[in-house]
Design a protein around this motif. Sequence first.
Motif, PDB file in Angstrom:
ATOM      1  N   LYS A 117       0.825  -1.210   0.000  1.00 44.14           N
ATOM      2  CA  LYS A 117       0.000   0.000   0.000  1.00 44.14           C
ATOM      3  C   LYS A 117       0.867   1.271   0.000  1.00 44.14           C
ATOM      4  CE  LYS A 117      -3.519  -2.446   2.735  1.00 44.14           C
ATOM      5  NZ  LYS A 117      -4.547  -2.752   1.760  1.00 44.14           N
ATOM      6  N   THR A 118       1.830   1.348  -0.886  1.00 47.15           N
ATOM      7  CA  THR A 118       2.680   2.532  -0.994  1.00 47.15           C
ATOM      8  C   THR A 118       2.845   2.917  -2.457  1.00 47.15           C
ATOM      9  OG1 THR A 118       4.799   1.361  -1.236  1.00 47.15           O
ATOM     10  CG2 THR A 118       4.026   1.788   1.014  1.00 47.15           C
ATOM     11  N   THR A 119       3.083   4.209  -2.685  1.00 44.19           N
ATOM     12  CA  THR A 119       3.379   4.682  -4.032  1.00 44.19           C
ATOM     13  C   THR A 119       4.756   4.207  -4.476  1.00 44.19           C
ATOM     14  OG1 THR A 119       2.008   6.654  -3.756  1.00 44.19           O
ATOM     15  CG2 THR A 119       3.711   6.739  -5.453  1.00 44.19           C
ATOM     16  N   GLU A 120       5.722   4.256  -3.565  1.00 38.69           N
ATOM     17  CA  GLU A 120       7.106   3.941  -3.924  1.00 38.69           C
ATOM     18  C   GLU A 120       7.259   2.520  -4.454  1.00 38.69           C
ATOM     19  OE1 GLU A 120       7.207   7.178  -0.789  1.00 38.69           O
ATOM     20  OE2 GLU A 120       6.101   5.309  -1.120  1.00 38.69           O
ATOM     21  N   LEU A 121       6.656   1.565  -3.770  1.00 38.67           N
ATOM     22  CA  LEU A 121       6.799   0.181  -4.223  1.00 38.67           C
ATOM     23  C   LEU A 121       5.924  -0.101  -5.434  1.00 38.67           C
ATOM     24  CD1 LEU A 121       8.293  -2.372  -3.903  1.00 38.67           C
ATOM     25  CD2 LEU A 121       6.957  -2.937  -1.884  1.00 38.67           C
ATOM     26  N   SER A 122       4.810   0.615  -5.569  1.00 40.74           N
ATOM     27  CA  SER A 122       3.991   0.497  -6.784  1.00 40.74           C
ATOM     28  C   SER A 122       4.814   0.881  -8.009  1.00 40.74           C
ATOM     29  CB  SER A 122       2.746   1.387  -6.692  1.00 40.74           C
ATOM     30  OG  SER A 122       1.920   1.010  -5.620  1.00 40.74           O
ATOM     31  N   LYS A 123       5.617   1.924  -7.883  1.00 40.59           N
ATOM     32  CA  LYS A 123       6.465   2.353  -8.995  1.00 40.59           C
ATOM     33  C   LYS A 123       7.476   1.265  -9.370  1.00 40.59           C
ATOM     34  CE  LYS A 123       6.279   7.342  -8.036  1.00 40.59           C
ATOM     35  NZ  LYS A 123       7.066   8.540  -7.654  1.00 40.59           N
ATOM     36  N   LEU A 124       8.050   0.599  -8.366  1.00 38.71           N
ATOM     37  CA  LEU A 124       8.995  -0.483  -8.655  1.00 38.71           C
ATOM     38  C   LEU A 124       8.289  -1.645  -9.342  1.00 38.71           C
ATOM     39  CD1 LEU A 124      11.199  -0.676  -5.413  1.00 38.71           C
ATOM     40  CD2 LEU A 124      11.797   0.294  -7.634  1.00 38.71           C
ATOM     41  N   GLN A 125       7.053  -1.926  -8.940  1.00 45.56           N
ATOM     42  CA  GLN A 125       6.307  -3.021  -9.548  1.00 45.56           C
ATOM     43  C   GLN A 125       6.023  -2.764 -11.022  1.00 45.56           C
ATOM     44  OE1 GLN A 125       3.233  -3.166  -6.198  1.00 45.56           O
ATOM     45  NE2 GLN A 125       3.306  -5.308  -6.807  1.00 45.56           N
ATOM     46  N   VAL A 126       5.733  -1.523 -11.358  1.00 41.05           N
ATOM     47  CA  VAL A 126       5.408  -1.171 -12.743  1.00 41.05           C
ATOM     48  C   VAL A 126       6.668  -1.052 -13.594  1.00 41.05           C
ATOM     49  CG1 VAL A 126       4.444   0.655 -14.198  1.00 41.05           C
ATOM     50  CG2 VAL A 126       3.221  -0.082 -12.148  1.00 41.05           C
ATOM     51  N   GLY A 127       7.727  -0.501 -13.021  1.00 38.83           N
ATOM     52  CA  GLY A 127       8.970  -0.310 -13.763  1.00 38.83           C
ATOM     53  C   GLY A 127       9.117   1.101 -14.287  1.00 38.83           C
ATOM     54  N   ASP A 128      10.344   1.585 -14.320  1.00 40.65           N
ATOM     55  CA  ASP A 128      10.605   2.975 -14.704  1.00 40.65           C
ATOM     56  C   ASP A 128      10.187   3.296 -16.130  1.00 40.65           C
ATOM     57  OD1 ASP A 128      11.632   3.590 -12.217  1.00 40.65           O
ATOM     58  OD2 ASP A 128      13.685   3.068 -12.777  1.00 40.65           O
TER      59      ASP A 128
END
Length: 468
Positions: free
Chosen positions: A70-81
């Motif tokens: 439930k974080t933005t930071e790890l969501s970004k890692l899941q999606v990829g840069d």
Amino acid sequence: MAFNNFTAPLQYPAPSPAALKLQFVGQKIADVPAPATIIDVAVARRNCALMLETAEKLGLGFRAHIKTHKTTELSKLQVGDDALSVKLVASTLAEIEGLLPWLLECKSQSKEISILYGLPLSPSAIPRLAAVSRLLGPGTVGVFADHPAHIKYLDQVEETTWPGQIPVFVNVDIGYHREGVAADSKQLAEIGYALAASQRAHLGGMYTHFGSSYGVSSPAEALRDLGIELEGLKKGAVEFLKCSSMPDAKNGQASKVVLSIGASPTATAAQNITENTKGAEEYRALIQSISESFDVELHAGVYPLMDMQQLATRARPETSVADPTKTLLTFKDLGVRTLVEVASVYPDRGEKPEALIAGGIIVMGREPCKSYPGWGVVSAWPHASGQVYDPEGSKTGWIIGRVSQEHGNLVWEGPRDKLRELTIGEKLLVWPNHACIAGVNFGYYLVVDSDGADGDQIVDVWVRFRGW
């Protein structure tokens, strides 16, 4: 239907990220108050990159579930840069609302956005989902349906409230019996009729969660369940399209309808196919065959962090076949640990030495793990190595053997002559059974980076989304 202004960010105000970083960044793990939850971003980066790489190699889509962290930071890692599309699932409306600033940024970058609310639609959720859709644009917010009434509720929503056609993912139950309906059920056919007649909703895809896969104990069993999941959802899609009279139905076959499959063990097992492990070609062929008629995507949630439950599935080998120096599913691949402090010690309590920590059910959760009789395994930290309870090995070390509300009882398993002595006030790091539950009662994560100069130093703080 009036918009409910009392959304989760208003009801559950988050702590200030700036204040938290000022307090914690630069401190050592041993110096912060316990209990706390520690994420190793280096492990999370590796796990996320491996999942994205696997989906790409297999020609599959990937949809990240964010319910674990439930974080933005790890969501970004899941999606990829470098991702051109952002495909997500969320279990709470609070998660979707919490991601809005980042999602609006993605929209400004012309990235495709598709976020699903991960429970079959409840009427009270409609105003908040509609508000998000108005901000992100038509077709960006989708819902789950496993009953024709879900479609009826969508048909009552005005276009001005929720613009555009609303994507619906139909839940199919292939044996786990959580949400969804069976492929041969009358209810699935009724959903098809309702969706075909709907003026507001359209078929976004078919979805299943095969939670039974948590019972696997080897890569071969995990791959078997991946096959069961894929074949089961395909059967549901074919039956659904037959009865729906939709344009996608052609002689009982679907024309590139999305099939979304996954639980972390089966999504993790897909990585075995790229490793050319035993039976890999069989499942590669199955994926290729079904992909001729459907767009197949994986979804998973706990895989960035992993936990004792995932370790117990043995869904991947310990090391890579191609590169034996690269670990795949070992303690080194678990990215979340719970910091606890020893409150008392009881060396002579009974047959086994015990100790007390201020970390019971509300810190560790109460979910069992099939591989050992406890609620967490004490790591060797602060030492690089030492006596650690390994369910598949020595079975010697400290585990959390009993839990009450705030109390956790550590129990020493194995020979006394190997005992790791504990002292009152000593800090310990524990691998939890279930990462999704272990983080629930923490408002934020303290982040370290084991790839950095000092893996014990806090480098960031990630605030969790709270509420429903």
